[in-house]
Design a protein around this motif. Structure first.
Motif, PDB file in Angstrom:
ATOM      1  N   THR A 166       0.789  -1.278   0.065  1.00 45.93           N
ATOM      2  CA  THR A 166      -0.087   0.017  -0.012  1.00 45.93           C
ATOM      3  C   THR A 166       0.956   1.218  -0.127  1.00 45.93           C
ATOM      4  N   THR A 167       2.162   1.232   0.516  1.00 43.14           N
ATOM      5  CA  THR A 167       2.964   2.343   0.446  1.00 43.14           C
ATOM      6  C   THR A 167       3.423   2.640  -0.854  1.00 43.14           C
ATOM      7  N   ARG A 168       3.599   1.779  -1.869  1.00 45.83           N
ATOM      8  CA  ARG A 168       4.058   1.982  -3.058  1.00 45.83           C
ATOM      9  C   ARG A 168       2.993   1.768  -4.233  1.00 45.83           C
ATOM     10  N   GLY A 169       1.731   1.338  -3.881  1.00 39.93           N
ATOM     11  CA  GLY A 169       0.405   1.475  -4.397  1.00 39.93           C
ATOM     12  C   GLY A 169       0.311   0.427  -5.624  1.00 39.93           C
ATOM     13  N   TRP A 170       0.769  -0.898  -5.387  1.00 38.90           N
ATOM     14  CA  TRP A 170       0.560  -1.991  -6.146  1.00 38.90           C
ATOM     15  C   TRP A 170      -0.157  -3.265  -5.544  1.00 38.90           C
ATOM     16  N   ASN A 171      -0.881  -3.899  -6.428  1.00 41.54           N
ATOM     17  CA  ASN A 171      -1.620  -5.134  -6.077  1.00 41.54           C
ATOM     18  C   ASN A 171      -1.281  -6.107  -6.725  1.00 41.54           C
TER      19      ASN A 171
END
Length: 251
Positions: A166-171
């Motif tokens: 969630t810090t770097r915004g990827w899933n």
């Protein structure tokens, strides 16, 4: 990752350098990476350590529940790691099965010290298949990042393994099948296949759930990892039934 008995740790240590990162969808060269728990016959699996609530986890540390499970999830902040040696390798992960069964469906973040510096990389595994590492360019992980991971039994032999930074915004998520899985355990674990933990300080698991409820509802066992007769980290008591810390003590 399977919990290894002491006689297997030497073999894993010799092959740990083979666990080099590869792209998603490609297995590593070492099939003996992360996998199920095995308490050696006659070993002190029930001996309490560091308190009245922990058992000897060998190369596992954390909490494992036994029952029937369709999901497990947890969040943690990836700690800053100091490598003690190039043999150090460990990962926090969540998974179904593996504590009292022979498969593991799991995902987390591995930290590899084989280069001399910590390299963080997200991965998943459907043991006994080898671990699969995600591309570090597409799915980067750094110390301090907030990680959320989950494993869900969707139907039949199919599982959804999902991990996000969630810090770097990827899933990332993938659907995989594994026959013979029993859905017998739910875990939030740190593991070192070679039994050599880097100094990770303190790692806190939060929002640890099994079947959507706090894992504490299922009377899980707490484990402290050990190697060569030395305890390497300590699991705290559960807080609120769904949070605990792992604190490094020795390689």
């Amino acid at each position: 990752m399977r919990l290894r008995s002491a006689h297997r740790l030497a073999t894993v240590l010799a092959t740990a350098a083979l666990l080099s990162p590869v792209s998603a969808g490609t297995a590593t060269a070492a099939a003996d990476g992360f996998g199920p728990a095995h308490h050696p016959a006659g070993a002190a699996a029930l001996r309490t350590v560091g308190g009245t609530f922990n058992i000897n986890g060998y190369n596992w540390g954390g909490y494992a529940a036994t029952g029937t499970f369709s999901s497990v999830a947890a969040t943690w902040s990836e700690p800053t790691v100091k490598c003690n040696s190039r043999s150090d390798l460990y990962a926090p992960w969540v998974g179904i099965d593996g504590y009292s069964s022979s498969t593991v469906e799991q995902t987390g973040v591995a930290t590899d010290c084989s280069s001399g510096s910590p390299v963080y990389q997200a991965w998943y595994e459907m043991y006994p298949a080898a671990p699969v590492y995600l591309s570090s360019s597409s799915y980067p992980v750094r110390a301090g990042d907030s990680i959320h991971a989950s494993v869900t039994h969707t139907s039949g032999s199919t599982y959804t393994l999902a991990i996000s930074d969630t810090t770097r915004g990827w899933n990332y998520s993938t659907n995989k099948s594994l026959s013979g899985a029993r859905n017998a355990n739910a875990e939030a674990i740190i593991e070192s296949p070679p039994g050599k933990y880097p100094n990770f300080g303190t790692l806190k698991f939060t929002s640890v759930t099994a079947n959507g409820s706090p894992i504490g509802n299922y009377s899980p066992v707490a484990m402290d990892p050990s190697a060569n007769g030395v305890y390497e980290a300590h699991a705290s008591a559960l807080s609120g039934g769904n949070s605990f810390t792992m604190t490094y003590s020795h390689e």
